[in-house]
Design a protein around this motif. Structure first.
Motif, PDB file in Angstrom:
ATOM      1  N   GLN A 166     -63.935  57.706 -18.542  1.00  0.00           N
ATOM      2  CA  GLN A 166     -65.394  57.836 -18.608  1.00  0.00           C
ATOM      3  C   GLN A 166     -66.029  56.554 -19.120  1.00  0.00           C
ATOM      4  N   ARG A 167     -65.385  55.944 -20.109  1.00  0.00           N
ATOM      5  CA  ARG A 167     -65.913  54.696 -20.659  1.00  0.00           C
ATOM      6  C   ARG A 167     -65.984  53.623 -19.589  1.00  0.00           C
ATOM      7  N   GLN A 168     -64.933  53.532 -18.784  1.00  0.00           N
ATOM      8  CA  GLN A 168     -64.908  52.521 -17.735  1.00  0.00           C
ATOM      9  C   GLN A 168     -65.984  52.803 -16.687  1.00  0.00           C
ATOM     10  N   ILE A 169     -66.113  54.067 -16.331  1.00  0.00           N
ATOM     11  CA  ILE A 169     -67.135  54.426 -15.346  1.00  0.00           C
ATOM     12  C   ILE A 169     -68.520  54.044 -15.863  1.00  0.00           C
ATOM     13  N   ASN A 170     -68.770  54.406 -17.106  1.00  0.00           N
ATOM     14  CA  ASN A 170     -70.078  54.090 -17.695  1.00  0.00           C
ATOM     15  C   ASN A 170     -70.313  52.595 -17.707  1.00  0.00           C
ATOM     16  N   GLU A 171     -69.297  51.865 -18.106  1.00  0.00           N
ATOM     17  CA  GLU A 171     -69.397  50.414 -18.199  1.00  0.00           C
ATOM     18  C   GLU A 171     -69.743  49.818 -16.840  1.00  0.00           C
ATOM     19  N   LEU A 172     -69.020  50.263 -15.821  1.00  0.00           N
ATOM     20  CA  LEU A 172     -69.229  49.700 -14.492  1.00  0.00           C
ATOM     21  C   LEU A 172     -70.567  50.129 -13.916  1.00  0.00           C
ATOM     22  N   GLU A 173     -70.964  51.356 -14.213  1.00  0.00           N
ATOM     23  CA  GLU A 173     -72.238  51.814 -13.662  1.00  0.00           C
ATOM     24  C   GLU A 173     -73.413  51.147 -14.330  1.00  0.00           C
ATOM     25  N   ASN A 174     -73.193  50.655 -15.530  1.00  0.00           N
ATOM     26  CA  ASN A 174     -74.246  49.912 -16.205  1.00  0.00           C
ATOM     27  C   ASN A 174     -74.167  48.431 -15.897  1.00  0.00           C
ATOM     28  N   GLY A 196     -71.578  46.491 -16.142  1.00  0.00           N
ATOM     29  CA  GLY A 196     -70.661  45.721 -16.990  1.00  0.00           C
ATOM     30  C   GLY A 196     -69.347  45.446 -16.289  1.00  0.00           C
ATOM     31  N   GLU A 197     -68.428  44.938 -17.075  1.00  0.00           N
ATOM     32  CA  GLU A 197     -67.138  44.524 -16.519  1.00  0.00           C
ATOM     33  C   GLU A 197     -66.037  45.109 -17.385  1.00  0.00           C
ATOM     34  N   ILE A 198     -64.919  45.413 -16.783  1.00  0.00           N
ATOM     35  CA  ILE A 198     -63.794  45.920 -17.575  1.00  0.00           C
ATOM     36  C   ILE A 198     -62.922  44.748 -17.980  1.00  0.00           C
ATOM     37  N   LEU A 199     -62.734  44.587 -19.289  1.00  0.00           N
ATOM     38  CA  LEU A 199     -61.913  43.483 -19.773  1.00  0.00           C
ATOM     39  C   LEU A 199     -60.542  43.999 -20.167  1.00  0.00           C
ATOM     40  N   ASN A 200     -59.544  43.312 -19.693  1.00  0.00           N
ATOM     41  CA  ASN A 200     -58.192  43.678 -20.083  1.00  0.00           C
ATOM     42  C   ASN A 200     -57.832  42.856 -21.306  1.00  0.00           C
ATOM     43  N   GLU A 201     -57.790  43.492 -22.458  1.00  0.00           N
ATOM     44  CA  GLU A 201     -57.638  42.716 -23.683  1.00  0.00           C
ATOM     45  C   GLU A 201     -56.202  42.442 -24.061  1.00  0.00           C
ATOM     46  N   THR A 202     -55.286  43.272 -23.587  1.00  0.00           N
ATOM     47  CA  THR A 202     -53.927  43.088 -24.080  1.00  0.00           C
ATOM     48  C   THR A 202     -53.087  42.176 -23.205  1.00  0.00           C
ATOM     49  N   ARG A 203     -53.349  42.210 -21.917  1.00  0.00           N
ATOM     50  CA  ARG A 203     -52.472  41.390 -21.082  1.00  0.00           C
ATOM     51  C   ARG A 203     -53.247  40.232 -20.465  1.00  0.00           C
ATOM     52  N   SER A 204     -53.688  39.311 -21.301  1.00  0.00           N
ATOM     53  CA  SER A 204     -54.499  38.260 -20.715  1.00  0.00           C
ATOM     54  C   SER A 204     -53.670  37.185 -20.044  1.00  0.00           C
ATOM     55  N   PHE A 205     -52.396  37.181 -20.291  1.00  0.00           N
ATOM     56  CA  PHE A 205     -51.576  36.160 -19.668  1.00  0.00           C
ATOM     57  C   PHE A 205     -50.337  36.746 -19.021  1.00  0.00           C
ATOM     58  N   ASP A 206     -49.718  35.955 -18.270  1.00  0.00           N
ATOM     59  CA  ASP A 206     -48.499  36.341 -17.581  1.00  0.00           C
ATOM     60  C   ASP A 206     -47.485  36.906 -18.567  1.00  0.00           C
ATOM     61  N   ASN A 207     -47.113  38.150 -18.325  1.00  0.00           N
ATOM     62  CA  ASN A 207     -46.235  38.801 -19.277  1.00  0.00           C
ATOM     63  C   ASN A 207     -44.784  38.389 -19.133  1.00  0.00           C
ATOM     64  N   ARG A 208     -44.508  37.523 -18.174  1.00  0.00           N
ATOM     65  CA  ARG A 208     -43.111  37.154 -17.973  1.00  0.00           C
ATOM     66  C   ARG A 208     -42.637  36.115 -18.969  1.00  0.00           C
ATOM     67  N   LEU A 209     -43.566  35.578 -19.744  1.00  0.00           N
ATOM     68  CA  LEU A 209     -43.147  34.630 -20.763  1.00  0.00           C
ATOM     69  C   LEU A 209     -42.408  35.354 -21.860  1.00  0.00           C
ATOM     70  N   GLY A 210     -41.444  34.675 -22.451  1.00  0.00           N
ATOM     71  CA  GLY A 210     -40.768  35.246 -23.603  1.00  0.00           C
ATOM     72  C   GLY A 210     -39.533  36.042 -23.257  1.00  0.00           C
ATOM     73  N   PHE A 211     -39.096  36.008 -22.001  1.00  0.00           N
ATOM     74  CA  PHE A 211     -37.872  36.721 -21.632  1.00  0.00           C
ATOM     75  C   PHE A 211     -36.727  35.744 -21.411  1.00  0.00           C
ATOM     76  N   MET A 212     -35.565  36.148 -21.846  1.00  0.00           N
ATOM     77  CA  MET A 212     -34.375  35.392 -21.454  1.00  0.00           C
ATOM     78  C   MET A 212     -33.212  36.375 -21.404  1.00  0.00           C
TER      79      MET A 212
END
Lengths: 136, 542
Positions: free
Chosen positions: B297-305, B307-323
């Motif tokens: 619902q929050r996303q729907i409200n945001e978009l209907e107003n 706004g934009e949906i921001l992805n706060e947790t995965r702002s970068f390529d998650n493949r970093l840090g694996f070995m």
């Protein structure tokens, strides 16, 4: 250990995403973009504070890039020196633990049998506030 | 804001099936009315959330939501994934920690066989392809409760992939029908749990307990095939039942044995998927559905107003840090055809053998109950929904001659009702299956009436050590067996209340109930109302 992982990650990312590749420039003087530095700082908790540090990082990458001179066509990467061994499976029994006192002696600070965590190289306030709740 | 959505969903107890209002709505195509910009200005609180089962008003936008889940289930094992320290819920801080768990230099991981079996069994139960070779990796990140600075996981090549999880939802109202939905299981991987941190903001410090560090986890990734909170919660509930039936995890959300992270996005039907956000660490089933719906619902409200949906947790390529994990060679699994000869059975895991040993899965159990005992699907769901209830039911069935439908009704209504009222688990019930079986036998033989049976049940609950037969005798609850005595009582009642008889003869059919009540009182409740009615009617017509 961490540096190696960061390096591998950086090379993978660089090759893939940010278009930074030293293949084009054999002397390896590609620039490492600001966003990437910020991201690395967050992941590694190492402060690439100065331009000097960034320059040193770039030189390190270029130095390691010389590995590319080796032809590895049709050679499988070795991930572990144990690759020919079988993975040993242990049975599910409790054989260790109960050594809290011994372990806690390693810690600089202790509060009632809990370890007290030291802050990272960069103070917590600089690191993304959401960090405790959002781990990749 | 979440409330309107849940209007259509089944409140209270959640079975492994649910009333779903949302599912039936969003699968329609875009509205046939003209595309409208006119609704922009309207407050989004007043608007009904479209993805509930409500006909959209002309010109209103329709949204579809997409929910994927990442579930971490703690493996039920005696010791940890890579070390021999104990797995236990409550223990003094840092007492269940080995040198490896504390990440002291010079320690190495040693894989626990039980954890691998748990992963394979879970993969088989979810129809996954079991990778005969899987690899371990290190995922690096800094956090105080991760002493090594990395978590050993299986990112590149996990142990199981490409499965599916089926769950049942009830769609529509009057008539409703049970529909099976499936969600694809992308992969199942083995990984380590982290320790626990307690944040002490007052002194700006974090207290670390490593008891949980290194416990084996199954990470199950469910593809975004779900469309609302209720579907996600139902899928999770079904997964819980499967894990519990397999014994691979106790999957108790309250104790942190099952943790769910949801990935949520919204889009207009027919358009590409929207930006995902993550809702993490949901650890109660009830909260799960609500939190997901709230975010939708929050996303729907945001978009209907606008706004934009921001992805706060995965702002970068998650493949970093694996070995790759250099200390562990690949994990190899075998089947009956590929077993290396002369191998130590302790060191070899045979997938075919594990497949044969799989217990009956909840879905199969429910179908069997419906087939075997003629109960409704809701009943079989209810029986599986409560720990120990199915076993109780089956024990009663074994010992009684009463009809299964009677047993089902008594177990699900009376017995379960008493438990819930007093907030007890089945294991804490003062009434044993044998006692209930005996009671139902008495009822079946028509030795007592059903109201008397309820009285006896109440007595049994008080657990004075008396059997149903004893209680019946003591309280004189036996049905009047002597037909002559009943005839006598009926006749005398009719004689004593001529005005009621007149009333009845004049056409007031309900007067018979008054007569039945009078006779019952006269018999001290020991006569069956139907029998009384029969006798009275016969006497009245003669």
């Amino acid at each position: 250990m961490w540096a190696r992982a960061a390096y591998l990650g950086l090379r993978a990312a660089a090759r893939g995403r940010w278009g930074f590749t030293s293949k084009a420039d054999p002397r390896g003087s590609g620039r490492v973009k600001g966003e990437l530095i910020q991201h690395l700082e967050r992941l590694s908790l190492v402060d690439f504070g100065s331009q000097e540090a960034v320059a040193r990082l770039e030189k390190a990458i270029a130095f390691a890039d010389r590995l590319r001179a080796v032809n590895t066509d049709a050679v499988e990467p070795m991930e572990s020196v144990l690759e020919d061994r079988y993975l040993y499976l242990r049975s599910d029994s409790v054989v260790e633990g109960s050594c809290a006192e011994e372990l806690l002696q390693n810690s600089h600070r202790v509060v009632e049998e809990y370890f007290v965590a030291p802050p990272g190289n960069i103070s917590w306030s600089k690191v993304d506030e959401k960090q405790p709740f959002s781990r990749c | 804001m979440a409330a309107p959505m849940l209007r259509w969903c089944c409140p209270g107890r959640r079975f492994a099936f649910a009333w779903v209002g949302c599912g039936s709505c969003h699968r329609r195509g875009p509205p046939t009315g003209s595309t409208s910009n006119g609704k922009r200005g309207q407050s989004s609180v007043a608007q009904q959330p479209h993805f509930t089962a409500q006909k959209p008003r002309e010109g209103e936008h329709e949204w579809a939501a997409v929910v994927g889940l990442e579930i971490h289930a703690q493996i039920a094992s005696n010791s940890k994934l890579f070390s021999g320290s104990q797995v236990h819920f409550a223990a003094p801080p840092n007492s269940l920690v080995s040198f490896f768990d504390a990440s002291l230099p010079g320690t190495l991981p040693v894989l626990n066989r039980r954890c691998v079996e748990a992963a394979v069994m879970t993969g088989l139960a979810l129809d996954c392809h079991i990778n005969r070779k899987s690899l371990f990796d290190r995922k690096h990140y800094f956090y105080a409760d991760l002493p090594a600075g990395y978590q050993i996981t299986q990112q590149r090549l996990p142990i199981a992939v490409n499965g599916s999880l089926a769950y049942s939802v009830c769609v529509g109202r009057k008539p409703s029908r049970m529909v099976t939905r499936t969600v694809r299981v992308k992969q199942i991987q083995l990984e380590q749990d982290s320790g626990k941190s307690l944040h002490d903001d007052l002194r700006s410090q974090t207290l670390i307990d490593l008891n949980r560090a290194g416990i084996g986890l199954l990470e199950l990734v469910l593809e975004p095939d779900m469309s609302c909170g209720e579907e996600a919660a139902t899928a999770v509930r079904e997964l819980q039942l499967i894990l519990q039936a397999l014994g691979t995890s106790q999957a108790n959300m309250a104790e942190g044995q099952l943790r769910v992270d949801a990935n949520i996005s919204v889009h207009r039907p027919g358009e590409p998927l929207g930006v995902r956000t993550e809702v993490k660490n949901l650890n109660s089933a009830r909260f799960l559905a609500k939190a997901i719906d709230y975010e939708i619902q929050r996303q729907i409200n945001e978009l209907e107003n606008g706004g934009e949906i921001l992805n706060e947790t995965r702002s970068f390529d998650n493949r970093l840090g694996f070995m790759p994990e250099p200390n562990l060679p690949p994990l190899l699994l075998y089947d009956s055809g590929s077993l290396p000869s002369g191998a130590d059975p302790q060191q070899v895991i045979n997938v075919d053998q594990l497949r044969e040993r799989l217990p009956e899965l909840p879905r199969v159990t429910r179908e069997r109950l419906v087939r075997q005992y003629g109960m409704l699907p809701e009943h079989s769901c209810a029986l599986l929904n409560e720990v120990g209830l199915l076993e109780f039911f089956q024990n009663v069935i074994k010992e009684t001659r009463a009809e299964p439908k009677k047993v089902t009704s008594w177990v699900l209504n009376t017995f379960l009702g008493f438990l819930k009222q007093r907030n007890l688990a089945v294991s804490e019930s003062p009434v044993t299956p044998s006692a209930l079986a005996e009671l139902l036998d008495l009822l079946d033989r028509k030795a007592i009436s059903s109201s008397a049976a309820k009285q006896v049940f109440e007595e049994l609950w008080r657990n004075d050590g008396k059997t149903p037969a004893q209680i019946v005798a003591e309280k004189k609850l036996e049905l009047l067996q002597d037909p002559e005595a009943l005839e006598q009582l009926c006749r005398s009642t009719l004689e004593a209340h001529p005005h009621v008889v007149m009333d009845l003869k004049r056409g007031n059919a309900r007067a018979i109930n008054k007569l039945i009540g009078l006779v019952r009182k006269a018999t001290l409740g020991r006569a069956d109302p139907t029998a009384i009615k029969e006798v009275l009617e016969r006497q009245l017509s003669s």
